[in-house]
Design an enzyme around this catalytic site. Structure first.
Site, short mmCIF file in Angstrom:
data_model
loop_
_atom_site.label_atom_id
_atom_site.label_comp_id
_atom_site.label_asym_id
_atom_site.label_seq_id
_atom_site.Cartn_x
_atom_site.Cartn_y
_atom_site.Cartn_z
N ASP A 128 0.83 -1.20 0.00
CA ASP A 128 0.00 0.00 0.00
C ASP A 128 0.87 1.26 0.00
OD1 ASP A 128 -2.90 0.99 0.34
OD2 ASP A 128 -1.96 1.85 2.12
N HIS A 146 -11.33 7.56 0.72
CA HIS A 146 -10.37 8.19 1.64
C HIS A 146 -9.26 8.91 0.88
CE1 HIS A 146 -8.75 4.19 0.80
NE2 HIS A 146 -7.56 4.63 1.14
N TRP A 147 -8.96 8.50 -0.36
CA TRP A 147 -7.96 9.20 -1.15
C TRP A 147 -8.35 10.67 -1.35
CZ3 TRP A 147 -4.61 7.24 -5.60
CH2 TRP A 147 -3.92 6.08 -5.24
N TYR A 196 -1.09 11.60 2.02
CA TYR A 196 -2.01 11.59 0.87
C TYR A 196 -1.98 12.92 0.12
CZ TYR A 196 -3.91 7.01 1.93
OH TYR A 196 -4.05 5.66 2.11
N HIS A 243 -7.38 -6.59 0.10
CA HIS A 243 -6.31 -5.60 0.10
C HIS A 243 -5.18 -5.92 1.06
CE1 HIS A 243 -4.36 -1.71 -0.03
NE2 HIS A 243 -4.60 -1.50 1.25
#
Length: 297
Positions: free
Chosen positions: A109, A154-155, A216, A277
């Site tokens: 990730d 969430h990105w 991010y 994931h």
């Protein structure tokens, strides 16, 4: 708690620049292998696979800056403090401090995005890499669809200007962990309660929500600039890559991981695994069966 999940590992806090320390644990013996975790977790994600890895490798597992027990510096206007270039320099400094100038990498990730930049900026340091459940950042933003935006909401939440997302996460960091991680294909069932507690503890630390958001924000700004510069200059990853992703996950549904990685790297192999994931915690035995021969090659 970490000592329960990773018995025999020696903790260390490595200063990588003035005022910034990267929390690291070290165990095993053999060729050096760097492990990097993803969001919203810590180095503890590897607890199911490190016993086998330690039989063959000197395992170095780091908390990325902003995560776990590593330093959580304030972000800057350009988000350079959390660029993958800066985070890659962090982990390179850790490895060099341990005497490792060339090493293997396995990363999940967000950590896999750091590993991508590490391989691009410091190819002499990386022998080969296993990257788990990502396509390149530039491809994922450039090819965003409604399905991807809904699944990876969430990105787009975390990149909103400070302090809005920080304030909402800080209101109940434990719920953020449960809701984000539990909303994936396997729910919360794959996670050891002690690991979940550790993720929740670390996200509740002062500045942790900000570090997470800055990671991010950097990915949606300065990291894209660095990735575009690589493409414009024809720079590609030269070391062998093994790309593995969850057959039940969003990367499988929304992207073509092997095709995307072959646009930015010379030697890419990989396949989907029968999980979602969180590969190291959902399918540790399958991950080891696929990764160990590649790492030992």
């Amino acid at each position: 708690m970490t000592s329960e999940l990773l018995p025999g590992f020696i903790p260390s806090d490595v200063e990588v620049e003035p005022g910034v320390q990267i929390h690291t644990v070290i165990g095993g013996s053999g060729p050096p292998l760097l492990l990097l975790h993803g969001h919203p977790q810590t180095h503890v994600i590897w607890h199911k696979v490190v016993p086998s890895l330690c039989e063959r490798f000197t395992v170095v597992a780091c908390d990325l800056r902003g995560y776990g027990d590593s330093s959580r510096p304030r972000g800057d206007a350009a988000h350079g403090n959390y660029s993958k270039r800066t985070m890659a320099a962090d982990v390179l400094a850790v490895m060099r401090s341990l005497g490792f100038t060339r090493f293997l990498v396995m990363a999940h990730d967000r950590g896999a995005r750091v590993a991508h930049r590490l391989g691009a900026d410091h190819p002499e340091a990386v022998q080969r890499m296993v990257l788990l459940d990502i396509a390149p950042t530039l491809a994922m933003y450039g090819k965003t669809t409604e399905a991807f935006a809904r699944a990876y909401w969430h990105w787009f939440f975390l990149i909103q200007p400070s302090p809005l997302p920080e304030r909402l996460i800080e209101a109940d960091p434990a719920a953020y962990i449960r809701d984000v991680m539990g909303s994936r294909s396997a729910g919360l069932a794959p996670f050891d309660p002690r690991a979940l507690h550790e993720y929740q503890r670390c996200l509740a630390l002062p500045g942790a929500a900000h570090g997470l958001c800055e990671d991010y924000r950097a990915a949606a700004s300065i990291d894209l600039e660095h990735d575009r510069a690589d493409l414009a200059q024809g720079r590609r990853l030269a070391m062998p890559l093994l790309v593995l992703w969850g057959a039940q996950g969003v990367v499988e549904r929304c992207f073509a991981p092997l095709a995307e990685w072959r646009l930015v790297a010379e030697h890419v192999d990989g396949e989907p695994l029968p999980c979602g994931h969180y590969i190291p915690e959902e399918a540790p035995d399958i991950l080891l069966a696929r990764a160990l021969p590649f790492l030992a090659a």
